[in-house]
Write a protein that holds these residues in place. Structure first.
Motif, PDB file in Angstrom:
ATOM      1  N   THR A 108      -4.513  -4.919  -0.706  1.00 55.43           N
ATOM      2  CA  THR A 108      -3.577  -4.424   0.306  1.00 55.43           C
ATOM      3  C   THR A 108      -4.280  -4.010   1.597  1.00 55.43           C
ATOM      4  O   THR A 108      -3.838  -4.364   2.694  1.00 55.43           O
ATOM      5  CB  THR A 108      -2.771  -3.238  -0.239  1.00 55.43           C
ATOM      6  N   VAL A 109      -5.394  -3.282   1.476  1.00 56.06           N
ATOM      7  CA  VAL A 109      -6.101  -2.827   2.682  1.00 56.06           C
ATOM      8  C   VAL A 109      -6.786  -3.992   3.393  1.00 56.06           C
ATOM      9  O   VAL A 109      -6.653  -4.161   4.610  1.00 56.06           O
ATOM     10  CB  VAL A 109      -7.138  -1.735   2.331  1.00 56.06           C
ATOM     11  N   VAL A 148      -5.705  -1.963  -4.390  1.00 53.65           N
ATOM     12  CA  VAL A 148      -6.157  -1.240  -3.198  1.00 53.65           C
ATOM     13  C   VAL A 148      -6.984  -2.168  -2.307  1.00 53.65           C
ATOM     14  O   VAL A 148      -6.786  -2.227  -1.087  1.00 53.65           O
ATOM     15  CB  VAL A 148      -6.977   0.010  -3.587  1.00 53.65           C
ATOM     16  N   THR A 191       1.588   6.050   5.808  1.00 53.49           N
ATOM     17  CA  THR A 191       2.147   4.749   5.444  1.00 53.49           C
ATOM     18  C   THR A 191       3.519   4.528   6.079  1.00 53.49           C
ATOM     19  O   THR A 191       3.877   3.398   6.412  1.00 53.49           O
ATOM     20  CB  THR A 191       2.239   4.609   3.917  1.00 53.49           C
ATOM     21  N   PHE A 232       0.832  -1.206   0.000  1.00 57.85           N
ATOM     22  CA  PHE A 232       0.000   0.000   0.000  1.00 57.85           C
ATOM     23  C   PHE A 232       0.869   1.259   0.000  1.00 57.85           C
ATOM     24  O   PHE A 232       0.522   2.272  -0.632  1.00 57.85           O
ATOM     25  CB  PHE A 232      -0.929   0.001   1.225  1.00 57.85           C
TER      26      PHE A 232
END
Length: 463
Positions: A367-368, A364, A428, A349
């Motif tokens: 990864t989340v 997206v 991040t 991410f």
């Protein structure tokens, strides 16, 4: 050798199993005890879990509605949304000791009634504010509601290991703890369904959105009242007969437990490791919309990502908890594998956020959702590891220590959003740094399963 039999079982209609356990006493005397497991344990865990789920939903009320509240109310930007979530951590730190003391002295039933009462009060405050056509009144009452709801947080977060220890047998304890903790987190997923009721600025004007928000808040008042009445009618303190050897033992008092835990290096490392692992991802989830917005994912799509992330986190966490109960004795190694996977997905991410990889929808989502799932599944394992190190200290005090640490770190993280023009790219970096620190700390922890060893002193049979 003399042998005596102590029969402490009562054959109630709702008893599901009876465990006969022979315990060796210091005087070489054999004591034959009956330990019972009640079907009502599922009601206790279920009603608590739903209430905790709802309290967590109220904590993450505004983040998933970021676009709508920005339009409906003047001054509701990312700083306000972050602060409304941050009241939960601030209030937690203030009310942690009084909450633990009340539950220690008055019992878990009183504690759960307090949760229900505070949540009802907070929902009522927000709903009443909608009767006034003033953005200032709404904003003030939302802050007050967040403070009151946050005051319930310490009991919500410390209750699961206590309920598991009091009501559940050893081979179900991690699963029960996981249910209480992870279904609580599912409240965050529920909050991401709110756009189904509250329309976005793309589909409604300011007054229509305000009307949608008012309708949602009135629904919440009804749900909170239902929870309060249900708990008041039936939520017993403890079973008449304990389910295991360790659950029948008296715990060290509040002051004594705190003193012993402060001097326990393994417990300290576990607490700090858990705080670094959980606090920042949990705080990030409340403002996830803003991070996703930076890479072109708006409120409606973020709703799906946020909901699936916590749903998968809960389901995967329950699976991990159940496997842990079946194959108990490998908590540290399991945590390390989960965290390595977690770091991999958060790093992915990170690359998307900084444009190192072209952003695509599937990346997206992966990864989340995978990152949050692996992260959430560590919570019950950390809890069990801490309780094992601490036994026979009170599970309530154990949970109080590590939730205090988690909320302290989470508060610092959310305060950073108040810095003018700070943006969101830095998030991040913090995610990767805290996860890596947590993993390093785990390397220095030495496992010791004191509570489980005591429960396995004798041979248990079921009738």
């Amino acid at each position: 050798m003399n042998s005596s039999t102590v029969n402490i079982a009562r054959y109630d209609n709702d008893a599901e199993e009876i465990h006969d356990t022979e315990i060796k006493c210091p005087q070489d005397e054999e004591i034959h005890q009956h330990f019972k497991v009640y079907k009502k344990r599922f009601w206790i865990l279920g009603i608590y879990s739903f209430l905790a789920f709802f309290q967590c939903l109220q904590w993450n009320l505004w983040g998933p509605l970021s676009d709508s509240v920005d339009t409906a109310f003047e001054g509701f930007g990312s700083d306000t949304v972050a602060m409304l979530a941050n009241w939960g951590t601030i209030t937690f730190l203030i009310s942690a000791y009084p909450s633990v003391w009340i539950v220690d002295k008055r019992g878990i039933r009183v504690g759960v009634l307090i949760i229900a009462g505070l949540v009802t009060a907070s929902t009522a405050m927000r709903a009443i504010s909608m009767l006034f056509h003033s953005d200032t009144v709404v904003k003030v009452m939302c802050h007050l509601g967040a403070i009151v709801n946050g005051a319930a947080g310490p009991i919500v977060m410390t209750a699961p290991p206590v309920i598991a220890a009091v009501w559940f047998p050893p081979d179900e304890r991690t699963t029960a703890t996981g249910c209480g903790q992870l279904i609580t987190l599912l409240g965050s997923a529920g909050s991401y369904l709110q756009p189904l009721i509250v329309r976005s600025p793309k589909h409604a004007d300011k007054e229509e959105i305000r009307s949608d928000i008012a309708r949602l808040l009135y629904i919440y008042v009804g749900v909170s009242l239902f929870c309060l009445v249900t708990v008041a009618l039936y939520f017993p303190e403890k079973p008449s007969t304990p389910p295991s050897v360790s659950s029948s033992k008296k715990r060290i008092d509040l002051k004594g437990s705190a003193g012993k835990l402060v001097r326990n290096p393994n417990f300290g490392l576990t607490t700090i490791s858990m705080a670094f692992c959980i606090a920042v991802p949990a705080g990030w989830y409340t403002v996830l919309n803003y991070s996703l917005g930076e890479i072109g994912i708006m409120q409606d799509e973020a709703m799906g990502i946020g909901f699936l992330a916590v749903l998968c986190s809960t389901l995967f966490g329950l699976l991990v908890s159940r496997i842990t109960d079946i194959l108990y004795g490998h908590l540290r190694v399991s945590l390390m594998f989960l965290m390595i996977g977690n770091i991999v997905f958060f790093y992915w991410f990170f690359l998307l956020s900084w444009g190192c990889i072209n952003v695509s929808q599937w990346q997206v989502y992966v990864t989340v959702i995978c990152g949050m799932s692996l992260n959430g599944s560590t919570i019950p394992l950390f809890t069990e590891l801490a309780v094992e190190f601490a036994y026979p200290c009170s599970e309530l005090v154990v949970a109080g220590f590590f939730t205090f640490a988690m909320n302290g770190l989470g508060m610092i993280f959310l305060f950073l959003f108040l810095i003018p023009d700070i943006g969101y790219e830095w998030v991040t970096y913090v995610l990767l740094a805290t996860m890596s620190t947590s993993l390093i700390l785990l390397v220095f922890i030495k496992e010791n399963y004191k509570r489980m060893k005591e429960d396995k002193q004798g041979t248990a049979t079921a009738e």
